[in-house]
Design a protein around this motif. Sequence first.
Motif, mmCIF file in Angstrom:
data_model
loop_
_atom_site.group_PDB
_atom_site.id
_atom_site.type_symbol
_atom_site.label_atom_id
_atom_site.label_comp_id
_atom_site.label_asym_id
_atom_site.label_seq_id
_atom_site.Cartn_x
_atom_site.Cartn_y
_atom_site.Cartn_z
ATOM 1 N N ILE A 95 0.828 -1.203 0.000
ATOM 2 C CA ILE A 95 0.000 0.000 0.000
ATOM 3 C C ILE A 95 0.864 1.256 0.000
ATOM 4 O O ILE A 95 0.621 2.207 -0.743
ATOM 5 C CB ILE A 95 -0.937 0.001 1.237
ATOM 6 C CG1 ILE A 95 -1.987 -1.109 1.101
ATOM 7 C CG2 ILE A 95 -1.594 1.357 1.433
ATOM 8 C CD1 ILE A 95 -2.816 -1.314 2.346
ATOM 9 N N PHE A 96 1.907 1.231 0.820
ATOM 10 C CA PHE A 96 2.814 2.373 0.907
ATOM 11 C C PHE A 96 3.496 2.640 -0.441
ATOM 12 O O PHE A 96 3.563 3.784 -0.907
ATOM 13 C CB PHE A 96 3.859 2.099 1.987
ATOM 14 C CG PHE A 96 5.002 3.082 1.981
ATOM 15 C CD1 PHE A 96 4.838 4.349 2.508
ATOM 16 C CD2 PHE A 96 6.223 2.730 1.435
ATOM 17 C CE1 PHE A 96 5.883 5.253 2.491
ATOM 18 C CE2 PHE A 96 7.274 3.620 1.416
ATOM 19 C CZ PHE A 96 7.104 4.886 1.946
ATOM 20 N N ILE A 97 3.987 1.566 -1.081
ATOM 21 C CA ILE A 97 4.684 1.724 -2.369
ATOM 22 C C ILE A 97 3.717 2.207 -3.443
ATOM 23 O O ILE A 97 4.012 3.139 -4.198
ATOM 24 C CB ILE A 97 5.323 0.380 -2.787
ATOM 25 C CG1 ILE A 97 6.434 0.013 -1.797
ATOM 26 C CG2 ILE A 97 5.880 0.463 -4.210
ATOM 27 C CD1 ILE A 97 7.001 -1.374 -2.024
ATOM 28 N N LEU A 98 2.544 1.581 -3.508
ATOM 29 C CA LEU A 98 1.562 1.938 -4.524
ATOM 30 C C LEU A 98 1.114 3.387 -4.388
ATOM 31 O O LEU A 98 0.958 4.099 -5.385
ATOM 32 C CB LEU A 98 0.341 1.002 -4.414
ATOM 33 C CG LEU A 98 -0.797 1.257 -5.402
ATOM 34 C CD1 LEU A 98 -0.319 1.011 -6.825
ATOM 35 C CD2 LEU A 98 -1.983 0.353 -5.079
ATOM 36 N N ALA A 99 0.942 3.820 -3.154
ATOM 37 C CA ALA A 99 0.440 5.176 -2.920
ATOM 38 C C ALA A 99 1.506 6.235 -3.133
ATOM 39 O O ALA A 99 1.187 7.394 -3.363
ATOM 40 C CB ALA A 99 -0.106 5.291 -1.500
ATOM 41 N N SER A 100 2.768 5.865 -3.061
ATOM 42 C CA SER A 100 3.846 6.847 -3.107
ATOM 43 C C SER A 100 4.547 6.937 -4.446
ATOM 44 O O SER A 100 5.046 8.006 -4.814
ATOM 45 C CB SER A 100 4.883 6.535 -2.018
ATOM 46 O OG SER A 100 4.287 6.524 -0.754
ATOM 47 N N VAL A 101 4.619 5.827 -5.189
ATOM 48 C CA VAL A 101 5.486 5.798 -6.359
ATOM 49 C C VAL A 101 5.017 6.756 -7.457
ATOM 50 O O VAL A 101 5.837 7.485 -8.039
ATOM 51 C CB VAL A 101 5.614 4.351 -6.901
ATOM 52 C CG1 VAL A 101 4.279 3.832 -7.420
ATOM 53 C CG2 VAL A 101 6.676 4.283 -7.987
ATOM 54 N N PHE A 102 3.714 6.810 -7.736
ATOM 55 C CA PHE A 102 3.229 7.697 -8.800
ATOM 56 C C PHE A 102 3.378 9.172 -8.439
ATOM 57 O O PHE A 102 3.915 9.964 -9.228
ATOM 58 C CB PHE A 102 1.782 7.362 -9.155
ATOM 59 C CG PHE A 102 1.632 6.030 -9.842
ATOM 60 C CD1 PHE A 102 2.131 5.830 -11.125
ATOM 61 C CD2 PHE A 102 1.004 4.981 -9.210
ATOM 62 C CE1 PHE A 102 2.007 4.601 -11.758
ATOM 63 C CE2 PHE A 102 0.872 3.746 -9.831
ATOM 64 C CZ PHE A 102 1.378 3.549 -11.113
ATOM 65 N N PRO A 103 2.924 9.604 -7.261
ATOM 66 C CA PRO A 103 3.125 11.019 -6.905
ATOM 67 C C PRO A 103 4.600 11.383 -6.794
ATOM 68 O O PRO A 103 4.996 12.481 -7.183
ATOM 69 C CB PRO A 103 2.416 11.142 -5.546
ATOM 70 C CG PRO A 103 1.472 10.011 -5.507
ATOM 71 C CD PRO A 103 2.101 8.903 -6.273
ATOM 72 N N PHE A 104 5.426 10.462 -6.267
ATOM 73 C CA PHE A 104 6.853 10.758 -6.144
ATOM 74 C C PHE A 104 7.481 10.919 -7.527
ATOM 75 O O PHE A 104 8.293 11.830 -7.756
ATOM 76 C CB PHE A 104 7.549 9.636 -5.373
ATOM 77 C CG PHE A 104 9.039 9.834 -5.227
ATOM 78 C CD1 PHE A 104 9.534 10.793 -4.359
ATOM 79 C CD2 PHE A 104 9.924 9.083 -5.978
ATOM 80 C CE1 PHE A 104 10.907 10.991 -4.232
ATOM 81 C CE2 PHE A 104 11.296 9.265 -5.857
ATOM 82 C CZ PHE A 104 11.790 10.228 -4.983
ATOM 83 N N THR A 105 7.106 10.042 -8.462
ATOM 84 C CA THR A 105 7.620 10.148 -9.826
ATOM 85 C C THR A 105 7.202 11.465 -10.461
ATOM 86 O O THR A 105 8.015 12.146 -11.110
ATOM 87 C CB THR A 105 7.087 8.978 -10.682
ATOM 88 O OG1 THR A 105 7.432 7.746 -10.049
ATOM 89 C CG2 THR A 105 7.685 9.012 -12.075
ATOM 90 N N THR A 106 5.951 11.838 -10.276
ATOM 91 C CA THR A 106 5.463 13.107 -10.821
ATOM 92 C C THR A 106 6.193 14.290 -10.203
ATOM 93 O O THR A 106 6.571 15.247 -10.891
ATOM 94 C CB THR A 106 3.951 13.244 -10.557
ATOM 95 O OG1 THR A 106 3.280 12.092 -11.038
ATOM 96 C CG2 THR A 106 3.393 14.470 -11.251
ATOM 97 N N LEU A 107 6.420 14.214 -8.893
ATOM 98 C CA LEU A 107 7.113 15.283 -8.187
ATOM 99 C C LEU A 107 8.526 15.462 -8.729
ATOM 100 O O LEU A 107 8.980 16.595 -8.979
ATOM 101 C CB LEU A 107 7.156 14.963 -6.694
ATOM 102 C CG LEU A 107 7.605 16.080 -5.739
ATOM 103 C CD1 LEU A 107 6.600 17.211 -5.737
ATOM 104 C CD2 LEU A 107 7.794 15.531 -4.340
#
Length: 263
Positions: A41-53
């Motif tokens: 859950i942590f990886i799924l929720a973070s990877v897309f916004p982090f990549t966009t950031l």
Amino acid sequence: MSNLETHQLVFETSRIKQFFIEGWILFRIQLSIIRESWALIFILASVFPFTTLMFLKFFTENPSDELIMRMITGNMLFALIIMGMNVMAQDISSQKHQGHFTFYASLPIAKLNFVLANLFRGMLMSFPSFIILGVIGQVVYEVQFKLSFGIIPVAFLTIMSVVGIGVFLGFWSPNLQLTNLLVQALMMFVSFLTPIMVDMNQLPVILKWVSYMFPTTYAATALRELLIVGWTWTVTVNTLVLLCFTIVSYILIVKKINWRMET
């Protein structure tokens, strides 16, 4: 106090006690669902916004302070939309159409407690990535938020209003395929075609009006104002709107929840 009044008091006290016992048991059930998969859950929720950031960091040269705050808070909301709306809607819809709710229908529990337990599960799934993206954003862009106790109600109502949409879509959906299609399209639309990462004045008139239908518009405004300036009248107004979204979504969920699939 008469005997009749005494019996009424005992009955009301018992119902209140039963309400909290049911809520605690259902909350523990929901907690056990995410306990085994918290890392995913942590990886799924973070990877897309982090990549966009990071992409926006590489893409923009010498961004203004306002643009930096817009990118950071926008990605915090992006993480929330993924977990609170997208994942929650698909998960609840999947449980509903696999007949899992039939089990809950056999239990002497109130729908109110079941809905609250699901809302709190959505909040627990969304909160870590929401906070982590804020911390990462400060480090990447070397900025400092203006933190105050006001962040607690704003963050809570932001998460609950978005989670409310996801939970409602999950309970409402007539089939799982429609749920997947709808939440994927809604996730992209809300993230990139409403004033989360862009200024309201940059949008066409029709998108400006449509954006007022989503709580993320008010959440983005309240977060930016709060983290840059502090608590202002603008934050108060947008927080009250988020409270209204939370209450309305809860009422709609209670009205649409069905223990069994409709055939």
